[in-house]
Structure formats: C-alpha cells, structure tokens
Design an enzyme around this catalytic site. Structure first.
Site, PDB file in Angstrom:
ATOM      1  N   GLU A  92      55.067 -46.901 -26.426  1.00  0.00           N
ATOM      2  CA  GLU A  92      55.575 -45.643 -26.936  1.00  0.00           C
ATOM      3  C   GLU A  92      54.502 -45.100 -27.970  1.00  0.00           C
ATOM      4  O   GLU A  92      53.907 -45.972 -28.805  1.00  0.00           O
ATOM      5  CB  GLU A  92      56.895 -45.563 -27.705  1.00  0.00           C
ATOM      6  CG  GLU A  92      57.236 -44.421 -28.325  1.00  0.00           C
ATOM      7  CD  GLU A  92      58.802 -44.439 -28.934  1.00  0.00           C
ATOM      8  OE1 GLU A  92      59.466 -45.328 -28.078  1.00  0.00           O
ATOM      9  OE2 GLU A  92      59.106 -43.808 -29.783  1.00  0.00           O
ATOM     10  N   GLU A  97      57.398 -38.230 -36.661  1.00  0.00           N
ATOM     11  CA  GLU A  97      58.532 -38.505 -36.989  1.00  0.00           C
ATOM     12  C   GLU A  97      58.982 -37.928 -38.240  1.00  0.00           C
ATOM     13  O   GLU A  97      58.185 -38.273 -39.357  1.00  0.00           O
ATOM     14  CB  GLU A  97      59.236 -39.784 -36.738  1.00  0.00           C
ATOM     15  CG  GLU A  97      59.053 -40.068 -35.234  1.00  0.00           C
ATOM     16  CD  GLU A  97      59.647 -41.443 -35.012  1.00  0.00           C
ATOM     17  OE1 GLU A  97      61.004 -41.591 -34.568  1.00  0.00           O
ATOM     18  OE2 GLU A  97      59.081 -42.550 -35.292  1.00  0.00           O
TER      19      GLU A  97
END
Length: 213
Positions: A92, A97
């Site tokens: 990933e 974020e």
C-alpha cells in the site's frame, strides 16, 4: 467503493455513490462526510481500479483537507491484484493522510506498507506540518520507480523509501496500483469525532499521473 463495516480500521462511516457525498462544483471535486439525522455518517471513497492502474511514475494531488476532528482524509494507492497475498503482503502506498484528532491539525503523513513494515512501522515522511493544509490547496505527490518511492509535499522532498533488494516482503511495489481518494470518519487515525461536527469535506483541484521516463 460502497457500504460500511469499519474497513478494518473501526471507521464509522458508510460509503455511498450518491451526489451528497461526492460531486463537482466550482471547478473542484468534493468528497463530503455528512452526519445524518440518526447520527450515522456517510461519505465517499472513489477508486480507479479497472479504470486507471499503473506501475512507476509520478502521481500528484492538489487538495484542501477537512479540519473537523474525527475526519480521516486519505489519498493513496492499492495493488490492482494481490499478487503477493492479502494486505499488507502486496503493499500500500499512502501519498497523504490527515487525522487531526489523533496526530494534530494540519499534520500530514505519507507512508508505505508492506510485510516488512506496516501501520506504525511503515516507512515514509513521518509527521509533516503544513500550517494551511485545511484552508488552502497544497500538492501531495509520490514518485515511484523500481528503486525507490519518494514523497513530495508542495514540491519539497519529505521522505524516501529505497528498495532493499530483498524481495516482495519489503518491496511489493513492482505491480500495477490504482488510486483511492476518501474521507473516513473515526477509526484508528480518525479518532474521536467532535460531537458538534455535522459535515466536512476534502476538495481536489486535480489528480495527475505522469508516466516514468
């Protein structure tokens, strides 16, 4: 992507395909988390799986982030096929974020996840403060080659992870990945949701993918 179920991170939102939660207006894409009359949250998770998948190159997002405590916006990549096994074995790549309840307002991260390091053990930018991340548009980019992944915020290099050459456990990043853009609520990085919050959104001016030379 639609439905709820926590998505493995104890998130509370249900993702929908309605224009309440994702729409274009004023030249930008809005991904909106909305609290319903029953107290439940809906939001949107947009993906390019089967539409735009790529190996290597540069991806750049121009985005303005939500400021609400409990929001968890993310701009990231997942493998088109789990060639090395289920997460985190096939990798990933999180370009950005933001979880103000947990890590602080305007503190952003970029992280890789693989069998050799995932969650808090993933490599990347570490915490980076962009003082106007929630009030102005900024660029969040990832450059990805066979030898490294590098994170750039507003054009400045903020972190790099180099292929150690030890196989897929540390480097599953040699397959096609696709793009995901979402705003989660609560969960491991969303944290405690402000009880007074009724809606918030992430805005995107553009998403650009450049082929590797």
């Amino acid at each position: 992507d639609t439905v709820g179920g926590g998505w493995g991170n104890s998130e509370v939102q249900t993702y929908t395909s309605t224009r309440v939660n994702s729409y274009v207006s004023g030249g930008t894409l809005k991904i909106a988390a909305v609290k319903g009359s029953s107290g439940s949250w809906t939001s949107a998770r947009l993906k390019t799986k089967g539409l735009k998948e790529f190996t290597y190159g540069r991806i750049e997002f121009c985005a303005k982030l939500p400021s609400g405590y409990g929001t968890w916006p993310a701009l990231w990549l997942l493998p088109a096929d789990n060639a090395y096994g289920v997460w985190p074995a096939s990798g990933e790549l999180d370009v950005m974020e933001h979880g103000p309840s947990v890590t602080g307002l305007n503190v952003v991260y970029g992280t890789e996840h693989s069998t050799s390091g995932y969650g808090g053990g993933g490599k990347g930018t570490g915490s980076q403060t962009i003082s106007t991340a929630t009030t102005a548009f900024h660029t969040y980019a990832l450059e990805w080659s066979a030898t490294s992944v590098s994170w750039y915020f507003d054009g400045a290099l903020k972190g790099q992870y180099t292929n150690p050459g030890t196989g897929s456990a540390a480097w599953p990043f040699d397959k096609n990945f696709y793009v995901i853009m979402n705003v989660a609520m609560g969960g491991t990085l969303g944290g405690t949701i402000n009880s007074a919050l009724t809606s918030d959104m992430m805005e995107l001016d553009y998403v650009r993918v450049y082929a590797a030379k």
